[in-house]
Scaffold this active site. Structure first.
Site, short mmCIF file in Angstrom:
data_model
loop_
_atom_site.label_atom_id
_atom_site.label_comp_id
_atom_site.label_asym_id
_atom_site.label_seq_id
_atom_site.Cartn_x
_atom_site.Cartn_y
_atom_site.Cartn_z
N GLU A 131 0.82 -1.21 0.00
CA GLU A 131 0.00 0.00 0.00
C GLU A 131 0.85 1.26 0.00
O GLU A 131 0.51 2.27 -0.61
CB GLU A 131 -0.88 0.03 1.26
CG GLU A 131 -2.19 -0.71 1.12
CD GLU A 131 -3.18 0.03 0.26
OE1 GLU A 131 -2.99 0.05 -0.96
OE2 GLU A 131 -4.15 0.56 0.81
N THR A 184 -5.49 9.21 -5.14
CA THR A 184 -5.54 9.10 -3.68
C THR A 184 -4.69 10.17 -3.00
O THR A 184 -5.09 10.73 -1.99
CB THR A 184 -5.05 7.70 -3.24
OG1 THR A 184 -5.86 6.73 -3.92
CG2 THR A 184 -5.21 7.51 -1.76
#
Lengths: 309, 309
Positions: A131, A184
């Site tokens: 991530e 993001t």
């Protein structure tokens, strides 16, 4: 066992009030990894499908590649060779934890092929490293539920403390992905760094109400608690038709509706599959009004995390 | 029925991470009200004991008086006469919801004498009006649990949404009141008005963890979640020996320890009465070291709210 095919579920992070602390997994969409042991050291990504050629095959830039590499280092087998294919069965940059699902599928597959030296929960830090490659920081609110299934609370990041709680059996998620993209990193940048005490208290009340609603269970309380006064107001601006789509979800019977992760997908929770299906259609129609195409998904809360196929 | 004696329990508000949203009631200490119908209109406070003469007998300045008055107005009987005696069985200004207990006992007693036109939960707004007199704003985190019993979440103030959740049967509170005073208004004034996003996320994680810990139940999770990064650091400064007393509680086996309401009382939660008793003694000893006298209480979580005696 020399080869394995693993499917890891997509996830809805934040869940309205729980920025960085809540997430849940759905049965579909998701990502599939096929991992094969190799006698040649190193990890090679041979094939990626479903990404329109946008994901890097460079192991050090790929979430699944990084996750497997960190895992192999940890178990003291850095030279183990692997061939990897990745099949994206979900939209990229959609706010559905695409990078998390790939990382989870990869590290879960590797652990299976290595004879399961670590428990499922122990795989979390390596998937989180994946991530970090994708979004710049090691969040657990997608990786946690994708790996463990269910509804997950990240009580603490330091030390990492993840709690999985049961969800009522008749709770369904409707997810609508509008075919636009939100990065993001951008979505994090627009957030306020300082929150008023008043808003913090409001948000805490909803966080407490949502956990209580899931555990009691109390569907109406779940609905009243799906309120976000901190993140949603900032991020909704990035999503065309947000107000229309949210109103349509509630009108169609959803308990609540908000942004999935950093968007642009929206999710709603409903009691019963029939309502959730109607809600997904109503939400999609809200985007179609202005010519934005969508993918829709209706799913129970996934309870198991990755699956061997 | 012309006269009634009602006991309302003391309460621990905030409960570490849940500023303004969490509270629980204990079986003792508490406040007692004796209320008698009178044919002369108006409310008269004839006697107050246990307050060292510090509480006002003026109905408009007394939390129980105001609560009853607002209640009578609401039910359309503003001229009903009442004689009231108030017996404080708990220290004033202690952070244990003294004013809330008086207001709750008063309004509960009045509702009984008037033939129960309202449910117990419907009495809340009037007890909150009493609180407004005492601390300047109408908080529900003492009044809520004192009136309803149990562990209470105030999900929202506007509209008021109060949820009572069950607590594990072996959960005990230790409360230690050091004989110093902290004014509630001062204790609110020193709080930061802006919270960093990072602290907000940490606090939300603990809020979620505490609710999950109570409902699962999971005593260790309750303990890990009794952490307050927003309010406790500011208010602990007002309480001499805070760090010593908190450390002593944890050392003696408490799951967690923090400030009760706005202090100066501290509370701890423990598994089992024996541990809770040991914890209370250890906490008291921490204050005694520097010559501060204490009252100590050990109690289960009260489950019923006010009691007719």
């Amino acid at each position: 066992m020399e080869s394995i095919r693993v499917y890891a579920p997509a996830t809805v992070a934040n869940v309205a009030c729980g920025f960085d602390i809540f997430g849940f997994a759905v049965n579909h969409p998701g990502d599939e990894v096929v991992l094969t042991k190799s006698s040649t050291p190193g990890i090679r990504i041979n094939e990626i499908t479903g990404d329109d050629g946008r994901l890097p095959k460079d192991v050090l830039k790929n979430t699944a590649g990084i996750a497997i590499m960190k895992y192999l280092e940890h178990i003291g087998q850095p030279d183990q060779g692997f061939e990897l294919s990745l099949h994206k069965d979900m939209p990229l940059g959609s706010g559905l934890g695409s990078s998390a699902a790939s990382a989870v599928a990869g590290v879960f597959a590797a652990n299976e092929l290595m004879g399961k030296p670590l428990s499922q929960k122990e795989l979390l830090p390596f998937a989180m490293e994946g991530e970090r490659v994708a979004c710049g920081s090691a969040h657990a609110d997608n990786v946690g539920p994708s790996l463990l299934g269910g509804f997950v609370i990240i009580r603490s990041y330091d030390p990492l403390d993840i709690i999985q709680i049961p969800t009522p059996s008749d709770l369904y998620a409707s997810i609508v992905h509008p075919q636009i993209e939100v990065n993001t990193k951008d979505a994090r940048r627009i957030l306020e760094r300082e929150i008023t005490l008043h808003k913090t208290i409001t948000q805490m009340g909803n966080v407490a109400g949502l956990v209580a609603g899931l555990l009691l269970p109390d569907y109406q309380l779940i609905g009243r608690s799906l309120v976000d006064v901190i993140i949603e107001p900032a991020r909704a601006i990035l999503i065309p038709q947000f107000d229309v789509v949210k109103a349509a979800a509630l009108e169609a019977g959803a308990l609540g509706c908000s942004i999935s992760g950093s968007g642009p997908s929206l999710f709603a929770l409903s009691k019963g599959k029939e309502t959730a299906t109607r809600v997904a259609a109503a939400m999609a129609a809200g985007f179609h009004q202005v010519g934005i195409g969508t993918e829709e998904y209706v799913s129970e809360i996934n309870q198991q995390g990755p699956m061997i196929r």
